[in-house]
Write a protein that holds these residues in place. Structure first.
Motif, PDB file in Angstrom:
ATOM      1  N   HIS A 183      -4.671   2.456  14.816  1.00 31.97           N
ATOM      2  CA  HIS A 183      -5.383   1.642  13.827  1.00 31.97           C
ATOM      3  C   HIS A 183      -6.644   2.386  13.436  1.00 31.97           C
ATOM      4  CE1 HIS A 183      -3.217  -1.544  16.216  1.00 31.97           C
ATOM      5  NE2 HIS A 183      -2.810  -1.811  14.982  1.00 31.97           N
ATOM      6  N   ASP A 184      -7.045   2.274  12.173  1.00 35.37           N
ATOM      7  CA  ASP A 184      -8.301   2.908  11.778  1.00 35.37           C
ATOM      8  C   ASP A 184      -9.495   1.987  12.062  1.00 35.37           C
ATOM      9  OD1 ASP A 184      -6.989   5.172  11.014  1.00 35.37           O
ATOM     10  OD2 ASP A 184      -6.912   4.637   8.882  1.00 35.37           O
ATOM     11  N   PHE A 185      -9.265   0.678  12.161  1.00 38.77           N
ATOM     12  CA  PHE A 185     -10.399  -0.210  12.508  1.00 38.77           C
ATOM     13  C   PHE A 185     -10.819   0.045  13.949  1.00 38.77           C
ATOM     14  CE2 PHE A 185      -6.644  -2.972  13.342  1.00 38.77           C
ATOM     15  CZ  PHE A 185      -6.833  -3.192  14.711  1.00 38.77           C
ATOM     16  N   ALA A 194     -11.447   0.043   5.185  1.00 39.53           N
ATOM     17  CA  ALA A 194     -10.407   0.619   4.319  1.00 39.53           C
ATOM     18  C   ALA A 194     -10.234   2.103   4.597  1.00 39.53           C
ATOM     19  CB  ALA A 194     -10.769   0.410   2.851  1.00 39.53           C
ATOM     20  N   THR A 195      -9.033   2.587   4.294  1.00 35.81           N
ATOM     21  CA  THR A 195      -8.698   4.009   4.447  1.00 35.81           C
ATOM     22  C   THR A 195      -8.088   4.477   3.139  1.00 35.81           C
ATOM     23  OG1 THR A 195      -8.259   3.730   6.802  1.00 35.81           O
ATOM     24  CG2 THR A 195      -7.251   5.650   5.726  1.00 35.81           C
ATOM     25  N   PHE A 196      -8.537   5.621   2.660  1.00 34.84           N
ATOM     26  CA  PHE A 196      -8.021   6.178   1.407  1.00 34.84           C
ATOM     27  C   PHE A 196      -7.559   7.599   1.677  1.00 34.84           C
ATOM     28  CE2 PHE A 196      -7.751   7.736  -2.845  1.00 34.84           C
ATOM     29  CZ  PHE A 196      -7.654   6.635  -3.688  1.00 34.84           C
ATOM     30  N   GLU A 245       5.668  12.103   6.863  1.00 39.64           N
ATOM     31  CA  GLU A 245       5.366  10.835   6.191  1.00 39.64           C
ATOM     32  C   GLU A 245       4.181  10.135   6.865  1.00 39.64           C
ATOM     33  OE1 GLU A 245       8.155  11.345   7.881  1.00 39.64           O
ATOM     34  OE2 GLU A 245       9.829  11.458   6.463  1.00 39.64           O
ATOM     35  N   THR A 246       3.550   9.235   6.108  1.00 38.57           N
ATOM     36  CA  THR A 246       2.616   8.295   6.721  1.00 38.57           C
ATOM     37  C   THR A 246       3.416   7.019   6.916  1.00 38.57           C
ATOM     38  OG1 THR A 246       0.797   9.318   5.528  1.00 38.57           O
ATOM     39  CG2 THR A 246       0.375   7.148   6.499  1.00 38.57           C
ATOM     40  N   SER A 247       3.592   6.605   8.182  1.00 36.57           N
ATOM     41  CA  SER A 247       4.488   5.471   8.413  1.00 36.57           C
ATOM     42  C   SER A 247       3.721   4.289   8.993  1.00 36.57           C
ATOM     43  CB  SER A 247       5.637   5.880   9.340  1.00 36.57           C
ATOM     44  OG  SER A 247       5.122   6.192  10.603  1.00 36.57           O
ATOM     45  N   LEU A 278      -1.127  -0.828  11.776  1.00 33.66           N
ATOM     46  CA  LEU A 278      -0.725   0.296  12.626  1.00 33.66           C
ATOM     47  C   LEU A 278      -0.016   1.355  11.770  1.00 33.66           C
ATOM     48  CD1 LEU A 278      -0.542   1.045  15.730  1.00 33.66           C
ATOM     49  CD2 LEU A 278       1.859   0.351  15.537  1.00 33.66           C
ATOM     50  N   HIS A 279      -0.445   2.602  11.899  1.00 35.46           N
ATOM     51  CA  HIS A 279       0.180   3.658  11.086  1.00 35.46           C
ATOM     52  C   HIS A 279       0.086   5.003  11.802  1.00 35.46           C
ATOM     53  CE1 HIS A 279      -4.076   3.728  10.053  1.00 35.46           C
ATOM     54  NE2 HIS A 279      -3.917   5.010   9.798  1.00 35.46           N
ATOM     55  N   ALA A 280       0.891   5.943  11.331  1.00 40.01           N
ATOM     56  CA  ALA A 280       0.926   7.271  11.941  1.00 40.01           C
ATOM     57  C   ALA A 280       1.073   8.333  10.867  1.00 40.01           C
ATOM     58  CB  ALA A 280       2.113   7.364  12.898  1.00 40.01           C
ATOM     59  N   GLY A 281       0.477   9.499  11.111  1.00 43.37           N
ATOM     60  CA  GLY A 281       0.759  10.690  10.311  1.00 43.37           C
ATOM     61  C   GLY A 281       1.848  11.439  11.051  1.00 43.37           C
ATOM     62  N   ARG A 282       3.070  11.392  10.507  1.00 45.74           N
ATOM     63  CA  ARG A 282       4.189  11.998  11.243  1.00 45.74           C
ATOM     64  C   ARG A 282       4.186  13.516  11.083  1.00 45.74           C
ATOM     65  NH1 ARG A 282       9.296   8.247  10.881  1.00 45.74           N
ATOM     66  NH2 ARG A 282       9.944   9.997  12.137  1.00 45.74           N
TER      67      ARG A 282
END
Ligand SMILES: O=C(O)CCC(=O)C(=O)O
Ligand SMILES: [Fe+2]
Length: 314
Positions: free
Chosen positions: A219-221, A241-243, A255-257, A289-293
């Motif tokens: 998470h970025d938060f 926020a994330t840009f 991918e960003t998943s 929740l996200h990932a840089g694959r």
């Protein structure tokens, strides 16, 4: 005693320069610029674009860039050429009249973000096709190429920046010494797209992933329940926020998943993806929740902007 330009760069690239050091660096750059130092003039342009220790002014920023370009700064020439036409890679020619080229630039047009498309409402995820042009992306990659270091994350034990197997790619954190007028224009374009003011922005990051490198699901938060984040949360607020701007597309995988919502985003060069890390009520949203694959072949470049919800105390 080193020359004023070198002294100013040492002040800026030191560990977290304070206001006095920044003001002194500004004075030293102005002195060196008046003595004909093209790189110093280019740095002065950055100070004007950022509004560093002075009111922000695109007019003065562009004037200083034109001076720097006339004095021979390749970086200033490239930026002016991109502001003039961002669809072609800059290729400065000797006899260019930089002052008249500068006069034709419509800088407001360079801050238009393009059309948002919603990918998800809960959480809010948006994309903008071709948010940046390919020549702009190549310019940004060029800034980082020789200055990458291993990426860090906040330690959940003590809140300090630390290396962690969750993020094994490399990056460049763009502190003030690394910025320029073009990076500031990109940040303003992000500000228009997100409707969030630039002073809420953390230092921008340029991310690089070689084959197999990744940013694991995160998470970025910053978790408010964690004591270690109390200081950064109270000074700078939550990362709301994330840009992301994808600077190239010559890779497979990568991918960003978002596993919680089944979203797998694969961009083309210049596309942007942005998401709110908090709900509309402002609560950290675990569904972000996200990932840089990892890229499976090629290399992946991303411009990443984290945005807080509190202006830093002066
Ligand atoms: O590189 C990516 O796809 C994700 C980057 C990311 O999660 C971040 O910068 O917070
Ligand atoms: Fe992230």
């Amino acid at each position: 005693m080193s020359d004023p330009f070198t002294q100013a760069m040492e002040l800026l690239l030191g560990d977290r320069p304070g206001r006095e050091e920044i003001e002194e660096a500004g004075r030293l750059f102005e002195r060196a610029s008046a003595e004909g130092n093209s790189e110093a003039s280019e740095r002065c342009a950055m100070f004007e674009a950022f509004g560093m220790a002075r009111p922000q002014s695109w007019t003065r920023a562009l004037d200083m860039l034109a001076l720097a370009a006339s004095q021979g700064s390749r970086c200033a020439q490239d930026q002016l050429l991109l502001f003039n036409d961002n669809e072609v890679d800059p290729n400065p020619v000797e006899e260019t009249d930089w002052v008249s080229l500068r006069a034709g630039i419509d800088i407001d047009a360079r801050m238009q973000p393009g059309e948002k498309v919603a990918l998800s409402e809960v959480p809010r995820v948006r994309t903008i096709k071709r948010f940046a042009t390919a020549p702009e992306c190549r310019f940004l990659i060029g800034l980082a190429s020789e200055r990458l270091v291993p990426a860090t994350v906040f330690s959940d034990a003590d809140g300090e920046q630390t290396h962690h197997q969750a993020r094994d790619n490399s990056y460049l954190v763009m502190r003030i010494g690394e910025m320029n007028v073009l990076t500031e224009v990109i940040r303003h374009r992000i500000s228009v797209a997100t409707k969030l003011p630039v002073p809420l922005f953390e230092p921008s990051q340029l991310l690089h992933y070689a084959v197999g490198e990744r940013f694991k699901p995160h998470h970025d938060f910053l978790d408010p329940a964690n004591e270690a984040y109390r200081d950064t949360l109270s000074r700078f607020g939550q990362r709301i926020a994330t840009f992301l701007i994808y600077l190239n597309d010559a890779y497979s995988g990568g991918e960003t998943s978002f596993p919680a919502i089944g979203l797998n985003f694969r961009a083309e060069t210049g596309d942007a993806l942005f998401f709110a890390n908090v709900t509309r009520e402002g609560a950290p949203d675990p569904r972000t929740l996200h990932a840089g694959r990892p890229p499976l072949s090629g290399e992946k470049w991303v411009f990443s902007q984290w945005i807080r919800d509190r202006f830093p105390a002066a």
